[in-house]
Design a protein around this motif. Structure first.
Motif, PDB file in Angstrom:
ATOM      1  N   GLY A 216      30.682  41.631  25.839  1.00  0.00           N
ATOM      2  CA  GLY A 216      32.043  41.392  26.410  1.00  0.00           C
ATOM      3  C   GLY A 216      32.125  42.308  27.736  1.00  0.00           C
ATOM      4  O   GLY A 216      32.508  41.743  28.618  1.00  0.00           O
ATOM      5  N   ILE A 217      31.984  43.509  27.700  1.00  0.00           N
ATOM      6  CA  ILE A 217      31.768  44.272  28.783  1.00  0.00           C
ATOM      7  C   ILE A 217      31.106  44.264  29.724  1.00  0.00           C
ATOM      8  O   ILE A 217      31.543  43.995  31.108  1.00  0.00           O
ATOM      9  N   VAL A 218      29.813  43.463  29.782  1.00  0.00           N
ATOM     10  CA  VAL A 218      29.066  43.090  30.730  1.00  0.00           C
ATOM     11  C   VAL A 218      29.590  41.795  31.420  1.00  0.00           C
ATOM     12  O   VAL A 218      29.826  41.627  32.995  1.00  0.00           O
ATOM     13  N   SER A 219      30.142  40.871  30.462  1.00  0.00           N
ATOM     14  CA  SER A 219      30.863  39.662  31.036  1.00  0.00           C
ATOM     15  C   SER A 219      32.001  39.863  31.808  1.00  0.00           C
ATOM     16  O   SER A 219      32.032  39.281  32.832  1.00  0.00           O
ATOM     17  N   PHE A 220      32.676  40.930  31.388  1.00  0.00           N
ATOM     18  CA  PHE A 220      34.012  41.384  31.992  1.00  0.00           C
ATOM     19  C   PHE A 220      33.810  41.878  33.353  1.00  0.00           C
ATOM     20  O   PHE A 220      34.337  41.532  34.663  1.00  0.00           O
ATOM     21  N   ALA A 221      32.709  42.581  33.434  1.00  0.00           N
ATOM     22  CA  ALA A 221      32.295  43.207  34.834  1.00  0.00           C
ATOM     23  C   ALA A 221      31.735  42.093  35.713  1.00  0.00           C
ATOM     24  O   ALA A 221      31.961  42.210  36.876  1.00  0.00           O
ATOM     25  N   LEU A 222      30.985  41.175  35.537  1.00  0.00           N
ATOM     26  CA  LEU A 222      30.473  40.080  36.202  1.00  0.00           C
ATOM     27  C   LEU A 222      31.500  39.113  36.600  1.00  0.00           C
ATOM     28  O   LEU A 222      31.430  38.790  37.633  1.00  0.00           O
ATOM     29  N   ASP A 223      32.562  39.005  35.826  1.00  0.00           N
ATOM     30  CA  ASP A 223      33.859  38.210  36.018  1.00  0.00           C
ATOM     31  C   ASP A 223      34.486  38.897  37.285  1.00  0.00           C
ATOM     32  O   ASP A 223      34.863  38.280  38.218  1.00  0.00           O
ATOM     33  N   CYS A 224      34.481  40.195  37.207  1.00  0.00           N
ATOM     34  CA  CYS A 224      35.248  40.866  38.280  1.00  0.00           C
ATOM     35  C   CYS A 224      34.505  40.801  39.373  1.00  0.00           C
ATOM     36  O   CYS A 224      35.222  40.707  40.397  1.00  0.00           O
ATOM     37  N   LYS A 225      32.945  41.020  39.236  1.00  0.00           N
ATOM     38  CA  LYS A 225      32.312  41.144  40.468  1.00  0.00           C
ATOM     39  C   LYS A 225      32.366  39.695  41.269  1.00  0.00           C
ATOM     40  O   LYS A 225      32.405  39.751  42.410  1.00  0.00           O
ATOM     41  N   ASN A 226      32.375  38.575  40.357  1.00  0.00           N
ATOM     42  CA  ASN A 226      32.061  37.268  41.076  1.00  0.00           C
ATOM     43  C   ASN A 226      33.436  36.217  41.201  1.00  0.00           C
ATOM     44  O   ASN A 226      33.344  35.522  41.834  1.00  0.00           O
ATOM     45  N   LYS A 227      34.533  36.788  40.727  1.00  0.00           N
ATOM     46  CA  LYS A 227      35.748  35.966  40.645  1.00  0.00           C
ATOM     47  C   LYS A 227      36.736  36.772  41.026  1.00  0.00           C
ATOM     48  O   LYS A 227      37.503  36.285  42.081  1.00  0.00           O
ATOM     49  N   PHE A 228      37.273  37.984  40.575  1.00  0.00           N
ATOM     50  CA  PHE A 228      38.310  38.707  40.964  1.00  0.00           C
ATOM     51  C   PHE A 228      38.302  39.303  42.172  1.00  0.00           C
ATOM     52  O   PHE A 228      39.352  39.112  43.010  1.00  0.00           O
ATOM     53  N   LEU A 229      37.210  39.923  42.383  1.00  0.00           N
ATOM     54  CA  LEU A 229      37.220  40.886  43.700  1.00  0.00           C
ATOM     55  C   LEU A 229      36.964  39.835  44.950  1.00  0.00           C
ATOM     56  O   LEU A 229      37.818  39.947  45.810  1.00  0.00           O
ATOM     57  N   PRO A 230      36.322  38.858  44.827  1.00  0.00           N
ATOM     58  CA  PRO A 230      36.328  37.758  46.163  1.00  0.00           C
ATOM     59  C   PRO A 230      37.721  37.160  46.222  1.00  0.00           C
ATOM     60  O   PRO A 230      37.977  36.846  47.419  1.00  0.00           O
TER      61      PRO A 230
END
Length: 66
Positions: free
Chosen positions: A22-36
């Motif tokens: 869950g933590i890794v998935s959240f970090a990847l979502d932040c990097k690939n969806k929320f930050l862009p």
């Protein structure tokens, strides 16, 4: 070791796996969806502000001509 201890540690290991996933998935979502998305939003705000500034300058120049 008793069966209860094996079940306890097995369940803890399984829960830890899903917690870490869950933590890794959240970090990847932040990097690939929320930050862009946030970067696009900020770029749109800057572009809108720049366009409004240009429009205002153009209107001021037109006012000065009359």
């Amino acid at each position: 070791m008793s069966e209860a201890a094996l079940v306890y540690f097995g369940a803890g290991t399984l829960l830890f796996f899903f917690w870490a996933y869950g933590i890794v998935s959240f970090a990847l979502d932040c990097k690939n969806k929320f930050l862009p998305a946030a970067a696009r939003l900020a770029a749109n705000w800057r572009a809108r502000r720049r366009d409004e500034s240009r429009e205002e300058e153009r209107e001021q120049r037109e006012q000065q001509l009359y």
